[in-house]
Write an enzyme that holds these catalytic residues in place. Structure first.
Site, PDB file in Angstrom:
ATOM      1  N   HIS A 193       0.875  -1.170   0.000  1.00 30.28           N
ATOM      2  CA  HIS A 193       0.000   0.000   0.000  1.00 30.28           C
ATOM      3  C   HIS A 193       0.915   1.223   0.000  1.00 30.28           C
ATOM      4  O   HIS A 193       2.004   1.186   0.566  1.00 30.28           O
ATOM      5  CB  HIS A 193      -0.908   0.000   1.239  1.00 30.28           C
ATOM      6  CG  HIS A 193      -1.879   1.132   1.241  1.00 30.28           C
ATOM      7  ND1 HIS A 193      -2.836   1.286   0.273  1.00 30.28           N
ATOM      8  CD2 HIS A 193      -2.022   2.185   2.088  1.00 30.28           C
ATOM      9  CE1 HIS A 193      -3.538   2.383   0.519  1.00 30.28           C
ATOM     10  NE2 HIS A 193      -3.061   2.950   1.617  1.00 30.28           N
ATOM     11  N   HIS A 218      -3.658   9.160   1.362  1.00 35.20           N
ATOM     12  CA  HIS A 218      -3.600   7.944   0.551  1.00 35.20           C
ATOM     13  C   HIS A 218      -4.951   7.672  -0.087  1.00 35.20           C
ATOM     14  O   HIS A 218      -5.976   8.221   0.318  1.00 35.20           O
ATOM     15  CB  HIS A 218      -3.133   6.748   1.395  1.00 35.20           C
ATOM     16  CG  HIS A 218      -4.058   6.372   2.502  1.00 35.20           C
ATOM     17  ND1 HIS A 218      -4.676   5.148   2.574  1.00 35.20           N
ATOM     18  CD2 HIS A 218      -4.493   7.060   3.589  1.00 35.20           C
ATOM     19  CE1 HIS A 218      -5.429   5.093   3.661  1.00 35.20           C
ATOM     20  NE2 HIS A 218      -5.335   6.237   4.294  1.00 35.20           N
ATOM     21  N   CYS A 258      -3.428   2.924  -5.480  1.00 38.48           N
ATOM     22  CA  CYS A 258      -2.787   3.825  -4.507  1.00 38.48           C
ATOM     23  C   CYS A 258      -1.365   4.222  -4.928  1.00 38.48           C
ATOM     24  O   CYS A 258      -0.930   5.339  -4.667  1.00 38.48           O
ATOM     25  CB  CYS A 258      -2.787   3.190  -3.118  1.00 38.48           C
ATOM     26  SG  CYS A 258      -1.929   1.600  -3.025  1.00 38.48           S
TER      27      CYS A 258
END
Length: 166
Positions: A23, A35, A113
């Site tokens: 991530h 994010h 992301c």
């Protein structure tokens, strides 16, 4: 190059090791990151949903770094700094802040992301984990194809040898 144990600075990319994927977040200062997260992601419990694979929308969130990371490993990874021109920290932060709580299109292969944070830092959306997964898939398919081709050739040679023996 990933920098474990380095204190992040505003504009830095943060890579977070999750089960089966990475991530990404953008450090904006004062212990906060911005994010892109699927609506099903529950950072309060530390659960990053693998449901993001099927999500087509995501929300831009600003949260404390510790709340996003929880018990996972993380590090600063401004991996394209040698290849791409970094935007100014002010530009990066201003654009990131302007997107907080907005719903964005999401695709695990083209708008995830990692694409989100690299676009903020460099002005170019990139995802090496998608590229690497695609290359691994092609190599895997080629590997299977090469194995089938080799078996066919060997089988043909053995068949030819068997016919010559008769």
């Amino acid at each position: 190059m990933p920098l474990k144990g380095v204190e992040p600075k505003p504009g830095d990319l943060i890579e977070i090791s999750r089960f089966a994927y990475r991530h990404w977040a953008l450090y904006v200062g004062y212990g906060y990151v911005i994010h892109l997260a699927p609506p099903s992601e529950d950072t309060k419990t530390g659960f990053s949903s693998l449901m993001s694979v099927v999500a087509d929308k995501a929300v831009v969130r600003k949260e404390p770094l510790w709340a996003v990371v929880k018990d996972d490993d993380y590090w600063v990874n401004n991996k394209h700094d040698r290849k791409l021109r970094r935007r100014s920290v002010d530009q990066i932060i201003q654009e990131a802040e302007s997107l907080v709580w907005k719903t964005m299109p999401y695709s695990v292969t083209s708008a995830n992301c990692e694409h989100f944070v690299t676009k903020l830092r460099y002005g170019v959306a990139r995802s090496d984990q998608v590229r690497d997964a695609m290359v691994a898939g092609v190599v895997g398919i080629m590997g299977v194809g090469a194995l089938v081709a080799a078996a066919t050739v060997i089988g043909s040679l053995l068949s030819d040898n068997k016919q010559e023996d008769e």
